[in-house]
Design a protein around this motif. Structure first.
Motif, PDB file in Angstrom:
ATOM      1  N   MET A   1       0.834  -1.190   0.000  1.00 41.89           N
ATOM      2  CA  MET A   1       0.000   0.000   0.000  1.00 41.89           C
ATOM      3  C   MET A   1       0.880   1.255   0.000  1.00 41.89           C
ATOM      4  N   LYS A   2       0.640   2.150  -0.939  1.00 42.68           N
ATOM      5  CA  LYS A   2       1.376   3.414  -0.983  1.00 42.68           C
ATOM      6  C   LYS A   2       0.579   4.496  -0.254  1.00 42.68           C
ATOM      7  N   VAL A   3       1.193   5.072   0.782  1.00 41.92           N
ATOM      8  CA  VAL A   3       0.539   6.114   1.574  1.00 41.92           C
ATOM      9  C   VAL A   3       1.323   7.407   1.440  1.00 41.92           C
ATOM     10  N   PHE A   4       0.622   8.464   1.100  1.00 42.36           N
ATOM     11  CA  PHE A   4       1.206   9.800   0.970  1.00 42.36           C
ATOM     12  C   PHE A   4       0.679  10.620   2.142  1.00 42.36           C
ATOM     13  N   MET A   5       1.541  10.921   3.114  1.00 43.72           N
ATOM     14  CA  MET A   5       1.109  11.618   4.329  1.00 43.72           C
ATOM     15  C   MET A   5       1.704  13.016   4.387  1.00 43.72           C
ATOM     16  N   ILE A   6       0.849  14.011   4.702  1.00 45.24           N
ATOM     17  CA  ILE A   6       1.305  15.381   4.906  1.00 45.24           C
ATOM     18  C   ILE A   6       1.168  15.722   6.372  1.00 45.24           C
ATOM     19  N   ALA A   7       2.295  15.779   7.067  1.00 43.53           N
ATOM     20  CA  ALA A   7       2.371  16.265   8.441  1.00 43.53           C
ATOM     21  C   ALA A   7       3.259  17.505   8.417  1.00 43.53           C
ATOM     22  N   GLY A   8       2.731  18.634   8.877  1.00 39.66           N
ATOM     23  CA  GLY A   8       3.458  19.892   8.738  1.00 39.66           C
ATOM     24  C   GLY A   8       4.012  20.462  10.015  1.00 39.66           C
TER      25      GLY A   8
ATOM     26  N   GLU B   1       3.489  17.381  -7.878  1.00 37.62           N
ATOM     27  CA  GLU B   1       4.216  16.571  -8.857  1.00 37.62           C
ATOM     28  C   GLU B   1       4.520  15.181  -8.304  1.00 37.62           C
ATOM     29  N   LYS B   2       4.836  15.110  -7.015  1.00 37.49           N
ATOM     30  CA  LYS B   2       5.139  13.824  -6.392  1.00 37.49           C
ATOM     31  C   LYS B   2       3.899  12.924  -6.329  1.00 37.49           C
ATOM     32  N   LEU B   3       2.723  13.528  -6.197  1.00 35.56           N
ATOM     33  CA  LEU B   3       1.493  12.740  -6.258  1.00 35.56           C
ATOM     34  C   LEU B   3       1.387  12.014  -7.588  1.00 35.56           C
ATOM     35  N   ASP B   4       1.682  12.725  -8.662  1.00 37.73           N
ATOM     36  CA  ASP B   4       1.637  12.116 -10.003  1.00 37.73           C
ATOM     37  C   ASP B   4       2.667  11.008 -10.131  1.00 37.73           C
ATOM     38  N   GLU B   5       3.813  11.235  -9.523  1.00 40.47           N
ATOM     39  CA  GLU B   5       4.910  10.273  -9.630  1.00 40.47           C
ATOM     40  C   GLU B   5       4.635   9.011  -8.805  1.00 40.47           C
TER      41      GLU B   5
ATOM     42  N   LYS C   1       1.643   8.040  -7.318  1.00 38.14           N
ATOM     43  CA  LYS C   1       0.319   7.444  -7.514  1.00 38.14           C
ATOM     44  C   LYS C   1      -0.099   6.637  -6.273  1.00 38.14           C
ATOM     45  N   PRO C   2      -0.278   7.316  -5.143  1.00 38.74           N
ATOM     46  CA  PRO C   2      -0.558   6.618  -3.881  1.00 38.74           C
ATOM     47  C   PRO C   2      -1.948   6.000  -3.846  1.00 38.74           C
ATOM     48  N   ASP C   3      -2.091   4.957  -3.034  1.00 36.44           N
ATOM     49  CA  ASP C   3      -3.404   4.368  -2.786  1.00 36.44           C
ATOM     50  C   ASP C   3      -4.232   5.254  -1.862  1.00 36.44           C
ATOM     51  N   LEU C   4      -3.528   6.056  -1.063  1.00 34.60           N
ATOM     52  CA  LEU C   4      -4.223   6.865  -0.070  1.00 34.60           C
ATOM     53  C   LEU C   4      -3.384   8.088   0.281  1.00 34.60           C
ATOM     54  N   VAL C   5      -4.065   9.221   0.447  1.00 36.74           N
ATOM     55  CA  VAL C   5      -3.438  10.428   0.975  1.00 36.74           C
ATOM     56  C   VAL C   5      -3.988  10.654   2.378  1.00 36.74           C
ATOM     57  N   ILE C   6      -3.105  10.768   3.371  1.00 39.74           N
ATOM     58  CA  ILE C   6      -3.522  11.052   4.750  1.00 39.74           C
ATOM     59  C   ILE C   6      -3.016  12.446   5.117  1.00 39.74           C
ATOM     60  N   LEU C   7      -3.928  13.309   5.477  1.00 45.10           N
ATOM     61  CA  LEU C   7      -3.606  14.673   5.888  1.00 45.10           C
ATOM     62  C   LEU C   7      -3.706  14.745   7.410  1.00 45.10           C
ATOM     63  N   VAL C   8      -2.659  15.247   8.064  1.00 45.80           N
ATOM     64  CA  VAL C   8      -2.632  15.302   9.522  1.00 45.80           C
ATOM     65  C   VAL C   8      -2.643  16.758   9.975  1.00 45.80           C
ATOM     66  N   ASP C   9      -3.776  17.193  10.549  1.00 46.16           N
ATOM     67  CA  ASP C   9      -3.896  18.553  11.085  1.00 46.16           C
ATOM     68  C   ASP C   9      -3.503  19.581  10.004  1.00 46.16           C
TER      69      ASP C   9
ATOM     70  N   ALA D   1      -5.805  18.936  -0.329  1.00 44.92           N
ATOM     71  CA  ALA D   1      -6.879  17.948  -0.501  1.00 44.92           C
ATOM     72  C   ALA D   1      -7.591  18.151  -1.830  1.00 44.92           C
ATOM     73  N   LYS D   2      -7.773  19.395  -2.227  1.00 47.73           N
ATOM     74  CA  LYS D   2      -8.441  19.699  -3.502  1.00 47.73           C
ATOM     75  C   LYS D   2      -7.648  19.114  -4.666  1.00 47.73           C
ATOM     76  N   LYS D   3      -6.312  19.269  -4.641  1.00 51.81           N
ATOM     77  CA  LYS D   3      -5.466  18.733  -5.703  1.00 51.81           C
ATOM     78  C   LYS D   3      -5.479  17.208  -5.701  1.00 51.81           C
ATOM     79  N   ALA D   4      -5.391  16.616  -4.502  1.00 54.16           N
ATOM     80  CA  ALA D   4      -5.383  15.154  -4.416  1.00 54.16           C
ATOM     81  C   ALA D   4      -6.706  14.571  -4.899  1.00 54.16           C
ATOM     82  N   HIS D   5      -7.788  15.224  -4.532  1.00 52.63           N
ATOM     83  CA  HIS D   5      -9.123  14.772  -4.976  1.00 52.63           C
ATOM     84  C   HIS D   5      -9.239  14.836  -6.496  1.00 52.63           C
TER      85      HIS D   5
END
Length: 366
Positions: A1-8, A77-81, A83-91, A100-104
């Motif tokens: 499973m490919k997970v793309f997580m944004i923790a800032g 650009e990395k999203l395109d590269e 191609k994750p199964d899931l994007v998790i946004l943290v806070d 989220a708009k771009k990922a959607h």
């Protein structure tokens, strides 16, 4: 499973890593995105680090516009590269809701963990959440119903602060011995916050109030991580107040009651079943702006969760030694009532492993 997580932020790195650690027990996870040392240790391919992404206030935003734009485009650009199964946004809502708009738009499944506190301010964000987020994982008991009323798929998974509540001492006796306290006296814990401005605004009045109870109580101030000990010592030197380092949760647990700076610490103190007084004081301009923006009746999370004042709140000009003394005496004279109310808050988080439950929810939607 490919997970793309944004923790800032640092807290996002901590809570996000606890979630991923549980998810890795359930599935083979390849991790990408942004974070700090904790997510890096779990194998995250990091494009930006949290220490680069901590941007606070309008001035910071304006001065960092080129960096923010570059970061956004790179992650897109990395999203395109990847191609994750899931994007998790943290806070981190200011950035993450835009991302989220771009990922959607790229047909990614998007989960929001530690969702924006729309109940406090920016309620209009629910429209973006409904449009771009597939699943919201809530960390406060009342949030699930709030989001569901707006047609948003939301589940309460418990609060991630539970994962981080670790104690240094096995019992009260060890704690008292470490700080050379008189174990026969009850303790009042002082939690003046983690920012220098919070400490300078609250701790002097706490010290003054402590003198009134000096014959019957011992006082311990918890030094938050990242706070220079000299900042605390400036106020506690030549007093009977002891400073405790690296054991904030012990201070919460072994105190009869606590005087606590508004914030997550009020929830953490509740989970330790310790009655408290909430204290808060900022500059006049910040207070005015905050009153214009924040829509909640109460400042403290325990009161917000219960919808009534179960812990006294001393805000701005009401935050002074005299009022701290009066509210402390009120709690001590009705201790069983305040203790029961706090235990009721704690019970709402009992037997919930937030990171495990969040991981199970995520796996169920993949």
């Amino acid at each position: 499973m490919k997970v793309f997580m944004i923790a800032g932020e640092e807290s996002g790195d901590i809570h996000g890593s606890n979630l991923i650690r549980q998810l890795q027990k359930l599935a083979d996870v390849s991790l990408y995105g942004t974070g700090g040392d904790n997510l890096k240790s779990l194998g995250q391919e990091q494009y930006f680090r949290t220490d680069q992404m901590t941007i606070i206030g309008l001035d910071d935003i304006v001065s960092n516009i080129p960096f923010i734009y570059r970061m956004f485009k790179t992650l897109e650009e990395k999203l395109d590269e990847v191609k994750p199964d899931l994007v998790i946004l943290v806070d981190y809502p200011g950035f993450n809701l835009r991302f989220a708009k771009k990922a959607h738009a790229k047909n990614c499944k998007v989960v929001y963990y530690i969702a924006p506190q729309v109940w406090a301010w920016h309620y209009s964000r629910v429209h973006k959440i409904k449009k771009y987020i597939d699943k919201v994982l809530c960390i406060l008991p009342f949030e699930e119903e709030l989001f569901k009323r707006e047609g948003i798929d939301a589940t309460y998974v418990g609060n991630p602060v539970v994962d981080n509540m670790k104690y240094t001492f096995a019992n009260r006796s060890e704690f008292c011995k470490y700080l050379s306290l008189d174990g026969n006296k009850e303790i009042i814990g002082l939690l003046p916050g983690s920012r220098k401005r919070e400490i300078s605004g609250l701790l002097p009045e706490m010290i003054k109030a402590s003198e009134h109870f000096a014959d019957n109580f011992e006082f311990v101030v918890a030094k938050a991580a990242g706070v220079n000990a000299n900042v605390i010592a400036e106020y506690t030197d030549n007093t009977k107040v002891k400073m405790a380092e690296n054991c904030t949760y012990d201070v919460m647990k072994y105190s009869k009651l606590a005087w606590v700076c508004s914030g997550t610490a009020t929830l953490e103190t509740s989970l330790n079943q310790t009655p408290m007084i909430l204290l808060y004081k900022v500059g006049s301009l910040s207070w005015f702006i905050g009153k214009m923006l924040v829509k909640t009746k109460y400042a403290g999370l325990p009161n917000i969760i219960e919808g009534r004042e179960i812990i006294p709140e001393l805000l701005q000009s009401d935050m002074n030694a005299e009022n701290i003394i009066n509210k402390t005496e009120m709690i001590l004279n009705n201790y069983d009532k305040f203790k029961k109310d706090i235990e009721n808050i704690s019970s709402k988080f009992d037997r919930i492993d937030p990171s495990k439950k969040a991981a199970e929810e995520i796996l169920s939607i993949i």
